[in-house]
Write a protein that holds these residues in place. Sequence first.
Motif: not given
Lengths: 442, 442
Positions: A182-185, B135-138, B143-145, B151-152
């Motif tokens: 979600f868009d947190f804003k 482990l070393d991902q931000k 969350i972007k990935e 979405r797909k």
Amino acid sequence: MDKLKQYLNTRPQDELHPSEIANLLKDLNEKYFDEAVQSIPKELIADVALELPDRYFGDVVENFTPQEIAESLSEMESDDQTDFIQELEEHDDSKAKQVFEQLDKEDQQDILQLKQYEEDEAGAYMQVEVYAAKLDQKVEDVIKEFAELKRKDELENINYLFVTDEEGHLRYGVGLDDLILFDFKKTLRENIQENPEKFRPVIGHDYDDIREIVQKFQEYDLNSMPIVDTYGKLLGRITSDDIYDIINEHATDQMYNLAGVNDEAEEDVDLIKAGKARAIWLGINLLTAIAASLVIGLFENTLQTYVALAVLMPIVASMGGNAGTQSLTVVVRQLALGDIAKHDAWRTIKKEVILSLGNGLLFALVMGIIAWVWFDKAMLGIVIALSMIINLLSAGFFGSMVPLLLKKLNIDPAIGSTVILTTVTDVVGFFSFLGLATLILL
Amino acid sequence: MDKLKQYLNTRPQDELHPSEIANLLKDLNEKYFDEAVQSIPKELIADVALELPDRYFGDVVENFTPQEIAESLSEMESDDQTDFIQELEEHDDSKAKQVFEQLDKEDQQDILQLKQYEEDEAGAYMQVEVYAAKLDQKVEDVIKEFAELKRKDELENINYLFVTDEEGHLRYGVGLDDLILFDFKKTLRENIQENPEKFRPVIGHDYDDIREIVQKFQEYDLNSMPIVDTYGKLLGRITSDDIYDIINEHATDQMYNLAGVNDEAEEDVDLIKAGKARAIWLGINLLTAIAASLVIGLFENTLQTYVALAVLMPIVASMGGNAGTQSLTVVVRQLALGDIAKHDAWRTIKKEVILSLGNGLLFALVMGIIAWVWFDKAMLGIVIALSMIINLLSAGFFGSMVPLLLKKLNIDPAIGSTVILTTVTDVVGFFSFLGLATLILL
């Protein structure tokens, strides 16, 4: 005992799971049990007592003061608290009262609320600790609030955010896997409005039959379900771990009912209760066995003439009873699993009759030949073969008809159906065998 | 039929859940079934076919081309895809091949991998579509990935983030309710290091017995469990909906085994299979019934003298059989639920003997008086009372001992135990009753 102590020493206390402790305790010799119980971490007393089979419950709670029990109980969720208090009431009513009085007001209210529901109502299985956000809250505020509660350890095992209106009516359910996208804003309402259908929750009502709720969990592959009252107000939630227990309990109930055993009575520490419940079904069975004997009594003269009939007659009854039990068990189980639809009764009976008639013909042939050879009398073979066909045919018919009829009458098809069925297969078995013998052999 | 069309018209297509369609189809008259099947939304064909009881499977798939089936199948998760292909193979092997060939490479590989597992292995129940972060991902990159994959539409029903090292070995599991509280600017490792114990997942191995996995789900109240290989590499996950199905299946298995019915054979459309499986148990029962008859045959002279014995003798066997079934069912079920611990065998047998002996004494008295009055012969009452006590005592002993012994020998305690038990209660019943009659009355 040594194992438990060893275990407690090698692992930091806060890592122990109540079910691990319960498993270790269960395998202990009775001698060491009380000593080992003392080493249960205090905050897990109530959890461990509930995880253990019922017969250990009393042994665990006896080892701790109401104060200690109440403290560990306050860590649990409301549905488990209620289970615990109800179990304790059965063991020691005055201790249950003492423990209850030590709990804080909120816990007490939750327990009183949940105790109102009947055993088959959804409300009895829900936990009232749910986190709900309001539609017009910003997502970031929701997350902040949520984090605050998590830090205070007031929430656990959340994977679904319930969203209500200002009055507490449940409007949407948002999986956390959607929430983090979600868009947190923006507010929840703004985010949800992009695809409101997606967030329409599958709900249950507090007075719904728990069987329907279990059905919905299975059909929609749910992890948790919000429970609302008649007005749509959010009351609590039921989670997958409740469903595991309920499915198992219902299956146990069904098996026990088929065998003439009562689930609740068996779990009681008091053997007298289990014995009484079993005696009722044995008593009914005695009446039906006497009825079958009366049928045999009709043919005393025939038996006097051919003692071989007395030797063979239990075979006919036994085969009928077994074939009937096969049909009965399949139909009872398929009814419970929803595999038999409303218009399926006729198809089900037809299938069972075909199966038992088919096997009836097969074993009539086999037993006919055996009887003929054994007693060197062809007609005796024909008598037993014919009566076997008749009895297995009626076994298939009544084995399927009885549970279907009970279901139609809104009676649990597992209760009493075995007794009705064996009465039929005994009476039909003895009557057809001895009757045919009287007609053909005399 | 009208109902389904109505339903399809009043609700937008994408709202329909496969189980809702399946429920409507199930309640339809056979006449309208084929027509109604045609109106299943194309993308849900495979889902609906799996939701319906097995006997409808063939009717559904016959109505669609391999192309159509493959398209709907490609929407499903790998465990369901595998179930579907295996079910289709049983119905129509060449169609199954055609459908399989229409699937894309990745789906094909998943199915081949899952098909390798035996029915009782955890691997057979997992879905291989899992999202795992390194482990070393931000956290914000994760969350972007994740958002991209959602979405797909490649991920659904996620409430647990699996965290692996660079080689794919599972290291941690983070509930999404914890993930949203993480510092998004830091890596997973940095966040987790604050309390690594909390994120240690309860795991299963692909070759684990599925019963142990189910046990763990119940003990730890899990929603999902990661499945790893021998080296700790993440292979897939099992989710709560699988567990609901497995618990139900195991209970069905157990009930059917007790009744001498085979679960798989019963589900087959081919009645011959169910008939054969049932015939095997009926055949074994016939042998034991003949054994009981041989016992009766030993006492032909006694029976000739007192025909009343032939009238009463089934009562003793019937009461023993019932009391034994009560004990047997309770012990089999409690073994399955883990309520009987290793050292509990003796306690269990003792309990069952006490219960059946208690009821034996009660009904010996009742039946003794009935027999005395009925045939006006006090000694006959004593004979039936004594044999009833003996038979119910042995019913309790063998009803508990047989399943415990089978379990000890690593044989499913539900299989065959009923036949063994009724042999005992028949033989002991007839032998004690007729034997005592010969001693006392002749």
